[in-house]
Design a protein around this motif. Structure first.
Motif, PDB file in Angstrom:
ATOM      1  N   VAL A   1     -76.188-125.007  16.956  1.00  0.00           N
ATOM      2  CA  VAL A   1     -76.464-123.926  16.000  1.00  0.00           C
ATOM      3  C   VAL A   1     -77.481-124.378  14.968  1.00  0.00           C
ATOM      4  N   ARG A   2     -77.348-125.618  14.511  1.00  0.00           N
ATOM      5  CA  ARG A   2     -78.312-126.150  13.540  1.00  0.00           C
ATOM      6  C   ARG A   2     -79.725-126.160  14.120  1.00  0.00           C
ATOM      7  N   LYS A   3     -79.832-126.450  15.402  1.00  0.00           N
ATOM      8  CA  LYS A   3     -81.145-126.570  16.041  1.00  0.00           C
ATOM      9  C   LYS A   3     -81.726-125.224  16.439  1.00  0.00           C
ATOM     10  N   ARG A   4     -80.897-124.320  16.944  1.00  0.00           N
ATOM     11  CA  ARG A   4     -81.384-123.073  17.524  1.00  0.00           C
ATOM     12  C   ARG A   4     -81.198-121.848  16.630  1.00  0.00           C
ATOM     13  N   ASP A   5     -80.283-121.915  15.696  1.00  0.00           N
ATOM     14  CA  ASP A   5     -80.021-120.769  14.812  1.00  0.00           C
ATOM     15  C   ASP A   5     -79.787-121.286  13.403  1.00  0.00           C
ATOM     16  N   TYR A   6     -80.852-121.812  12.806  1.00  0.00           N
ATOM     17  CA  TYR A   6     -80.715-122.488  11.515  1.00  0.00           C
ATOM     18  C   TYR A   6     -80.273-121.525  10.423  1.00  0.00           C
TER      19      TYR A   6
END
Length: 380
Positions: free
Chosen positions: A75-80
């Motif tokens: 989630v941190r990488k793809r949906d910050y």
């Protein structure tokens, strides 16, 4: 014939072993007939030592931590934007929210990660089966599914919303432009709004006004995401903007691929962004009736400074309040103190400043005023 005489006769015929077994079993009441050779054997009992129990629990906790960390990382990488919003949710629902967002990310990235539609459809079928298995308490050995199973058991989430997200993503595998603006709104409703419904359920919110607000916010988010992705998609010679709006202004897909800045391109962006703005205003009209407990789900609608990935501020904030007035600063700080995982200093500053807007009014007004796709490149 006496019992002793019967044994002697059987001994002469070589059947003494059978007779003894039969006799013993009958004596202990373990057989139903004389000719049965079956004997009840008790199941072995295993006693687990305290050290083994402790080791098993440690292994389970380690696996659970790995699953949680996997969801956090993806989630941190793809949906910050969603990641930062999740940090400000109550601690009791934060892990479940990250699991739901990780589930959404896994589905969203299928389209761009496969070379053939058939492969993508196979992956969608896997997730359909996985959701069914989750609700049968038999989740596949995969981190997101394990965390999803935990969230479902904890919050009794509705299966229909998850399956609706999968079905809409599956339709989107056709890789074609939306025929009209209503089709794009339907996509936003079935994907983004469904995710918001699930997030509301994690907070225990069951309110028709909150659902209506989530519906409009999801549609606005779906429209704006399509706009923001236009420069990236154009670089891959793909344009997904509604064809009816493009035809209305005489804009072709080749115009977007070339990065044209002509007036007709600006008009297309203006009309699409205006529709997202209308949905955002509709969502704000429910502000007085939406329960306060639902406010954390709508953090992505806060009015705040827009910061691009190069950390250049584009505009000053219109207000420090959110879509429904937002949360008090003290409440945000108290929630952020118990954030797990511990965010970096940059993420902390971003969350406190609410610099994680997806569909906020400032961005919509900027798109409407400039109507330039080229200037949206920084928002990728």
């Amino acid at each position: 014939m006496t019992h002793t005489q019967e044994e002697a006769q059987l001994k002469d015929t070589g059947c003494m072993g059978f007779a003894m077994a039969s006799s013993v079993n009958l004596k202990n009441g373990l057989l139903t007939t004389k000719n049965s050779l079956h004997k009840k054997i008790p199941y072995p009992t295993f006693i687990q030592r305290p050290a083994e129990i402790k080791c098993t629990r440690a292994l389970t906790n380690s696996t659970g931590h790995h699953n949680e960390q996997y969801c956090i990382d993806i989630v941190r990488k793809r949906d910050y934007d969603g990641f930062l919003c999740s940090l400000l949710l109550p601690e009791a629902v934060r892990r479940s929210a990250l699991a739901l967002r990780a589930f959404n990310v896994e589905l969203a990235q299928i389209k761009d990660s496969v070379s053939q539609k058939t492969i993508g459809l196979m992956r969608m079928q896997f997730w359909k089966s996985a959701v069914e298995d989750v609700y049968r308490d038999d989740p596949p050995a995969q981190p997101v599914n394990a965390e999803l199973w935990r969230a479902v058991r904890k919050h009794t989430l509705t299966r229909r919303w998850m399956l609706r997200i999968i079905s809409e993503r599956e339709k989107d595998m056709d890789d074609r432009a939306y025929r009209n603006l209503q089709e794009l709104e339907t996509y936003g409703e079935n994907t983004q709004s469904s995710l918001l419904y699930l997030l509301l359920e994690t907070l225990g919110v069951k309110n028709v006004h909150a659902d209506h607000a989530a519906s409009h916010i999801g549609k606005a988010q779906g429209i704006l995401t399509c706009l923001r992705a236009t420069p990236y998609n154009s670089s891959r010679r793909k344009v997904y903007l509604p064809m009816d709006i493009c035809m209305l202004h005489g804009a072709s897909q080749e115009d977007f691929i070339r990065g044209s800045r002509d007036q007709n391109i600006r008009d297309v962006v203006y009309d699409i962004a205006s529709q997202a703005h209308v949905h955002l205003q509709h969502a704000r009209s429910f502000s007085e009736n939406v329960p306060h407990a639902a406010m954390p789900v709508f953090l992505q609608t806060r009015r705040s400074p827009i910061v691009t990935h190069d950390c250049c501020s584009l505009e000053a904030p219109l207000s420090s309040h959110g879509c429904f007035g937002g949360l008090p600063a003290e409440s945000e700080e108290s929630r952020f103190r118990c954030v797990s995982p511990q965010p970096t200093e940059e993420e902390s500053n971003a969350a406190h400043s609410a610099v994680f807007t997806i569909m906020e009014e400032d961005l919509l007004m900027r798109l409407i005023n400039t109507s330039s796709v080229k200037q949206a490149k920084h928002l990728q």
